[in-house]
Write an enzyme that holds these catalytic residues in place. Sequence first.
Site, PDB file in Angstrom:
ATOM      1  CG  ASP A 122      47.966 -12.736 -42.538  1.00 47.06           C
ATOM      2  OD1 ASP A 122      48.737 -12.398 -43.467  1.00 47.06           O
ATOM      3  OD2 ASP A 122      46.816 -13.187 -42.750  1.00 47.06           O
ATOM      4  CE  LYS A 149      55.031  -5.321 -44.144  1.00 48.82           C
ATOM      5  NZ  LYS A 149      54.829  -3.838 -44.242  1.00 48.82           N
TER       6      LYS A 149
HETATM    7  P1  NAD Z   1      50.222  -1.198 -52.138  1.00 48.66           P
HETATM    8  O1  NAD Z   1      51.215  -2.000 -52.887  1.00 48.66           O
HETATM    9  O2  NAD Z   1      48.869  -0.971 -52.712  1.00 48.66           O
HETATM   10  O3  NAD Z   1      50.828   0.251 -51.800  1.00 48.66           O
HETATM   11  C1  NAD Z   1      52.120   0.434 -51.321  1.00 48.66           C
HETATM   12  C2  NAD Z   1      52.388   1.939 -51.358  1.00 48.66           C
HETATM   13  O4  NAD Z   1      53.701   2.172 -50.833  1.00 48.66           O
HETATM   14  C3  NAD Z   1      52.372   2.529 -52.771  1.00 48.66           C
HETATM   15  O5  NAD Z   1      51.701   3.763 -52.774  1.00 48.66           O
HETATM   16  C4  NAD Z   1      53.867   2.706 -53.090  1.00 48.66           C
HETATM   17  O6  NAD Z   1      54.098   3.749 -54.030  1.00 48.66           O
HETATM   18  C5  NAD Z   1      54.408   3.033 -51.716  1.00 48.66           C
HETATM   19  N1  NAD Z   1      55.839   2.725 -51.570  1.00 48.66           N
HETATM   20  C6  NAD Z   1      56.476   1.571 -51.903  1.00 48.66           C
HETATM   21  N2  NAD Z   1      57.782   1.664 -51.611  1.00 48.66           N
HETATM   22  C7  NAD Z   1      57.972   2.890 -51.075  1.00 48.66           C
HETATM   23  C8  NAD Z   1      59.117   3.572 -50.561  1.00 48.66           C
HETATM   24  N3  NAD Z   1      60.318   2.997 -50.557  1.00 48.66           N
HETATM   25  N4  NAD Z   1      58.958   4.827 -50.078  1.00 48.66           N
HETATM   26  C9  NAD Z   1      57.725   5.427 -50.082  1.00 48.66           C
HETATM   27  N5  NAD Z   1      56.622   4.845 -50.580  1.00 48.66           N
HETATM   28  C10 NAD Z   1      56.740   3.578 -51.052  1.00 48.66           C
HETATM   29  O7  NAD Z   1      50.133  -1.866 -50.697  1.00 48.66           O
HETATM   30  P2  NAD Z   1      48.905  -2.149 -49.727  1.00 48.66           P
HETATM   31  O8  NAD Z   1      48.269  -3.407 -50.116  1.00 48.66           O
HETATM   32  O9  NAD Z   1      48.131  -0.911 -49.577  1.00 48.66           O
HETATM   33  O10 NAD Z   1      49.708  -2.440 -48.373  1.00 48.66           O
HETATM   34  C11 NAD Z   1      50.037  -1.389 -47.464  1.00 48.66           C
HETATM   35  C12 NAD Z   1      50.728  -1.972 -46.253  1.00 48.66           C
HETATM   36  O11 NAD Z   1      49.869  -2.917 -45.621  1.00 48.66           O
HETATM   37  C13 NAD Z   1      52.004  -2.728 -46.559  1.00 48.66           C
HETATM   38  O12 NAD Z   1      52.945  -2.432 -45.553  1.00 48.66           O
HETATM   39  C14 NAD Z   1      51.603  -4.191 -46.517  1.00 48.66           C
HETATM   40  O13 NAD Z   1      52.691  -4.997 -46.139  1.00 48.66           O
HETATM   41  C15 NAD Z   1      50.534  -4.162 -45.458  1.00 48.66           C
HETATM   42  N6  NAD Z   1      49.500  -5.197 -45.569  1.00 48.66           N
HETATM   43  C16 NAD Z   1      48.864  -5.419 -46.748  1.00 48.66           C
HETATM   44  C17 NAD Z   1      47.825  -6.360 -46.796  1.00 48.66           C
HETATM   45  C18 NAD Z   1      47.077  -6.665 -48.081  1.00 48.66           C
HETATM   46  O14 NAD Z   1      46.321  -7.630 -48.109  1.00 48.66           O
HETATM   47  N7  NAD Z   1      47.212  -5.860 -49.129  1.00 48.66           N
HETATM   48  C19 NAD Z   1      47.488  -7.082 -45.642  1.00 48.66           C
HETATM   49  C20 NAD Z   1      48.181  -6.821 -44.455  1.00 48.66           C
HETATM   50  C21 NAD Z   1      49.177  -5.868 -44.433  1.00 48.66           C
HETATM   51  O1  DAU Z   2      47.973 -11.985 -45.821  1.00 48.59           O
HETATM   52  C1  DAU Z   2      48.254 -10.623 -46.010  1.00 48.59           C
HETATM   53  C2  DAU Z   2      48.971 -10.480 -47.307  1.00 48.59           C
HETATM   54  O2  DAU Z   2      48.003 -10.730 -48.312  1.00 48.59           O
HETATM   55  C3  DAU Z   2      49.630  -9.122 -47.516  1.00 48.59           C
HETATM   56  O3  DAU Z   2      50.609  -8.948 -46.545  1.00 48.59           O
HETATM   57  C4  DAU Z   2      50.217  -9.048 -48.906  1.00 48.59           C
HETATM   58  O4  DAU Z   2      50.735  -7.750 -49.147  1.00 48.59           O
HETATM   59  C5  DAU Z   2      49.148  -9.338 -49.920  1.00 48.59           C
HETATM   60  O5  DAU Z   2      49.704  -9.362 -51.218  1.00 48.59           O
HETATM   61  C6  DAU Z   2      48.474 -10.662 -49.628  1.00 48.59           C
HETATM   62  O6  DAU Z   2      49.351 -11.776 -49.890  1.00 48.59           O
HETATM   63  P1  DAU Z   2      48.819 -13.136 -50.595  1.00 48.59           P
HETATM   64  O7  DAU Z   2      49.962 -13.785 -51.240  1.00 48.59           O
HETATM   65  O8  DAU Z   2      47.986 -13.927 -49.685  1.00 48.59           O
HETATM   66  O9  DAU Z   2      47.829 -12.440 -51.680  1.00 48.59           O
HETATM   67  P2  DAU Z   2      47.579 -12.699 -53.227  1.00 48.59           P
HETATM   68  O10 DAU Z   2      46.405 -11.845 -53.600  1.00 48.59           O
HETATM   69  O11 DAU Z   2      48.819 -12.558 -54.036  1.00 48.59           O
HETATM   70  O12 DAU Z   2      47.149 -14.211 -53.243  1.00 48.59           O
HETATM   71  C7  DAU Z   2      46.037 -14.680 -52.486  1.00 48.59           C
HETATM   72  C8  DAU Z   2      45.942 -16.178 -52.711  1.00 48.59           C
HETATM   73  O13 DAU Z   2      45.545 -16.416 -54.066  1.00 48.59           O
HETATM   74  C9  DAU Z   2      47.243 -16.918 -52.518  1.00 48.59           C
HETATM   75  O14 DAU Z   2      46.972 -18.198 -51.969  1.00 48.59           O
HETATM   76  C10 DAU Z   2      47.796 -17.071 -53.930  1.00 48.59           C
HETATM   77  C11 DAU Z   2      46.529 -17.191 -54.771  1.00 48.59           C
HETATM   78  N1  DAU Z   2      46.630 -16.640 -56.146  1.00 48.59           N
HETATM   79  C12 DAU Z   2      47.077 -15.377 -56.310  1.00 48.59           C
HETATM   80  C13 DAU Z   2      47.176 -14.829 -57.567  1.00 48.59           C
HETATM   81  C14 DAU Z   2      47.702 -13.417 -57.764  1.00 48.59           C
HETATM   82  C15 DAU Z   2      46.225 -17.417 -57.225  1.00 48.59           C
HETATM   83  O15 DAU Z   2      45.782 -18.569 -57.071  1.00 48.59           O
HETATM   84  N2  DAU Z   2      46.331 -16.884 -58.479  1.00 48.59           N
HETATM   85  C16 DAU Z   2      46.804 -15.622 -58.698  1.00 48.59           C
HETATM   86  O16 DAU Z   2      46.903 -15.195 -59.884  1.00 48.59           O
END
Ligand code: NAD
Ligand code: DAU
Length: 334
Positions: A122, A149
């Site tokens: 998002d 992204k």
């Molecule tokens: P994560 O950081 O837990 O995992 C990322 C994985 O990608 C790891 O296993 C890492 O080793 C692998 N990786 C990184 N670079 C690489 C490369 N160059 N080649 C091969 N492998 C590689 O991430 P996640 O939170 O599971 O997110 C997965 C996907 O979902 C991402 O594309 C992220 O942008 C998207 N996403 C995450 C969230 C969230 O809240 N975590 C929300 C929406 C979308």
């Molecule tokens: O919205 C989807 C995204 O959510 C994904 O695409 C990203 O990969 C994922 O990391 C996440 O991004 P955010 O920046 O929203 O997530 P994060 O957990 O880092 O932070 C969530 C909220 O909490 C944000 O407003 C920042 C705040 N925060 C985060 C951390 C790590 C704090 O206040 N303190 C902290 O220590």
Amino acid sequence: MKLLVCGGAGFIGSNFVRSRLRAGDDEIVVLDKLTYAGRRENLKEVESDPRFSFIHGAIEDPVAVAGALEGVDAVVNFAAETHVDRSIAEPDAFVRTHALGTFVLLEGARERGARFLQVSTDEVYGSIEEGSFTESSPLDPSSPYSATKAGADLLVSSYHHTYGMQTLICRGSNNYGPYQYPEKLIPLMVLNAFAGYRLPVYGDGRNVRNWLFVEDFASAIGRVLEHGAPGEAYNVGGPDECENIVVVRRILELCGRDESLIDHVTDRPGHDRRYSLSSDKVRALGWSPATRFEEGLERTVSWYRDNPSWWEPIRSGDYLEYYKRQYGLSLPAD
Ligand code: NAD
Ligand code: DAU
């Protein structure tokens, strides 16, 4: 279907792999670079499944990608650098993986005629004060993470428009649940609360995130892969939105701690205030989220409580150095 799941050793990718193998008859190859966020332990449950195999390699490496693509019907690309704070401190790997890596994967998939699903976020739409973004809202990313992204999303769409490739994009809101690396808000706060360490809340803590349980995102990705229309993007938003400070207070309650552990620390540069997605398009494919935030948060806290053997090895070495750089605090902490 034979799937190549890139980044399948991470948080969401490993949840997707486990659920697909549990529920269906896919064959799955995982290609993962095993960065700090990728762990073989996340795939322990499926390691001995004959339908599963693992390749250690990067999506920006054309040789590794060509080998991994053998006989594959579809690619699901989770591989990414995912932490916004790290993208602010060190953007290089974000550009390499999201721009070059996505390009190399797209080229490989095009050569083999494989369907391609890009997992996106998002954050590509930027922040929204009121209302929700639809798939036709303009992309307006704020951080090096979300900008790279967004670049990857545009490249994926161009492969549909230019080459007629069967591409799909799923843009998810903030995921949470088991196996999430404890740099992200929820697992970080849970583990600090267990230990009685300070909980660093950025700025006034009033930023709003739209929370999506990881199993719900995994099921949405499966549905889009099977029923999505080529060339289309699908937003996947969680059922509940919440201010960070409210999330943190609830975590403290669930962990039996009081609010004196909260520290309001310097805000993240360029911090997006609120994310919100309209998910009507993916709901029209028959998907809806099964887990409300209150229930999912309780399940998540219980999982971390029951699985110290998963997170204890992470909270040492490089992680402690990252923590010190990011928060200016040592763990075990002041
Ligand atoms: P994560 O950081 O837990 O995992 C990322 C994985 O990608 C790891 O296993 C890492 O080793 C692998 N990786 C990184 N670079 C690489 C490369 N160059 N080649 C091969 N492998 C590689 O991430 P996640 O939170 O599971 O997110 C997965 C996907 O979902 C991402 O594309 C992220 O942008 C998207 N996403 C995450 C969230 C969230 O809240 N975590 C929300 C929406 C979308
Ligand atoms: O919205 C989807 C995204 O959510 C994904 O695409 C990203 O990969 C994922 O990391 C996440 O991004 P955010 O920046 O929203 O997530 P994060 O957990 O880092 O932070 C969530 C909220 O909490 C944000 O407003 C920042 C705040 N925060 C985060 C951390 C790590 C704090 O206040 N303190 C902290 O220590």
